[in-house]
Design an enzyme around this catalytic site. Structure first.
Site, PDB file in Angstrom:
ATOM      1  N   CYS A 123      -4.247   4.568  -1.245  1.00 41.15           N
ATOM      2  CA  CYS A 123      -2.997   5.206  -1.529  1.00 41.15           C
ATOM      3  C   CYS A 123      -2.240   4.772   0.099  1.00 41.15           C
ATOM      4  CB  CYS A 123      -3.038   6.479  -1.783  1.00 41.15           C
ATOM      5  SG  CYS A 123      -1.486   7.286  -2.330  1.00 41.15           S
ATOM      6  N   HIS A 171      -6.144   7.148  -6.066  1.00 42.08           N
ATOM      7  CA  HIS A 171      -7.139   8.038  -5.092  1.00 42.08           C
ATOM      8  C   HIS A 171      -8.556   7.871  -5.818  1.00 42.08           C
ATOM      9  CE1 HIS A 171      -4.694   9.793  -2.274  1.00 42.08           C
ATOM     10  NE2 HIS A 171      -3.540   9.654  -3.083  1.00 42.08           N
ATOM     11  N   GLU A 214     -11.260   8.679  -4.944  1.00 44.70           N
ATOM     12  CA  GLU A 214     -12.156   9.732  -4.527  1.00 44.70           C
ATOM     13  C   GLU A 214     -11.948  10.922  -5.828  1.00 44.70           C
ATOM     14  OE1 GLU A 214      -8.430  10.573  -1.971  1.00 44.70           O
ATOM     15  OE2 GLU A 214      -9.436   8.695  -2.731  1.00 44.70           O
TER      16      GLU A 214
END
Length: 246
Positions: A128, A223, A225
């Site tokens: 990002c 993202h 994660e």
């Protein structure tokens, strides 16, 4: 959380922290790391090294940053607030009203980390804001705002098409991923040497790579994660980073 068994010496992955004005458990300002990022690195067999982003008054000692990074085996540049537009826009350009959480100390540190990691060939994954920092570090520019709520990619999950054979596609094990996004800015002009290897349906740049770079490098605008704990394609990005750092 399932942690992969690994050798006693896990590759050390530098993860610059983020400044926070307040946290519930601490009495003062804090430096923080998204747990999901640290968890993803640990699952991949790496050791997340929480790196304090020290650059007082926006001035960074690049030699000191290089010395601190020299002990590390890889770098994970995380998300965060917007980069100050003065780093990539003309001096007389207006700052868009949507620009938020600008921190020149954080900017100076992230750019120094990006420049050193790429020059030294340290395996690097940029996420990002991290992608945007790399693009700016290499002389590229950003769109300060993608066009308002109807065009931004905040709180959305959308498909991203990846270039066949790209580092991101190889790591994910697929040429189409469902990306969890939270951004209102995107790449405008590409930085030197970068290539686009993933786009959203609206054409927004979602993945960058550095053909001919010294080390493994991938950058994603989303993202990974957010969903890595349950999506092997997203966890694959962290696995590839740690594997390159091993």
């Amino acid at each position: 959380m399932s942690i992969r068994r690994h050798t006693p010496s896990r590759p050390l992955i530098a993860l610059p922290q983020r400044f926070s004005a307040s946290t519930s458990a601490l009495r003062y300002e804090a430096v923080v790391t998204a747990r999901a990022l640290a968890d993803a690195v640990l699952r991949a067999g790496g050791e997340p090294f929480m790196m304090h982003p020290y650059a007082p008054e926006g001035r960074v000692d690049e030699a000191e940053v290089a010395g601190r990074l020299a002990r590390c085996d890889g770098v994970l540049l995380p998300g965060g607030g917007d980069l100050t537009p003065r780093l990539y826009a003309a001096a007389d350009s207006a700052v868009h009203a949507s620009v938020y959480d600008v921190d020149e100390e954080q900017d100076a540190f992230d750019l120094a980390v990006a420049r050193y990691a790429l020059a030294a060939g340290l395996p690097t994954l940029a996420v990002c804001r991290g992608l945007q920092a790399v693009n700016v570090a290499l002389g590229g520019t950003l769109r300060q705002d993608m066009g308002g709520p109807d065009r931004e990619h905040r709180h959305v999950v959308h498909p991203v098409r990846l270039e066949s054979g790209s580092a991101v596609a190889r790591a994910a094990g697929t040429e189409r991923v469902d990306a969890s996004c939270f951004h209102h800015q995107c790449v405008d002009r590409l930085g030197d040497g970068l290539a686009v290897t993933g786009r959203a349906a609206d054409g927004t740049v979602e993945a960058l790579e550095l053909p001919g770079g010294r080390g493994w490098f991938a950058a994603v605008q989303w993202h990974p994660e957010d969903t890595a704990a349950k999506d092997p394609a997203q966890q694959g990005l962290f696995d590839a980073l740690v594997a390159a750092a091993s």
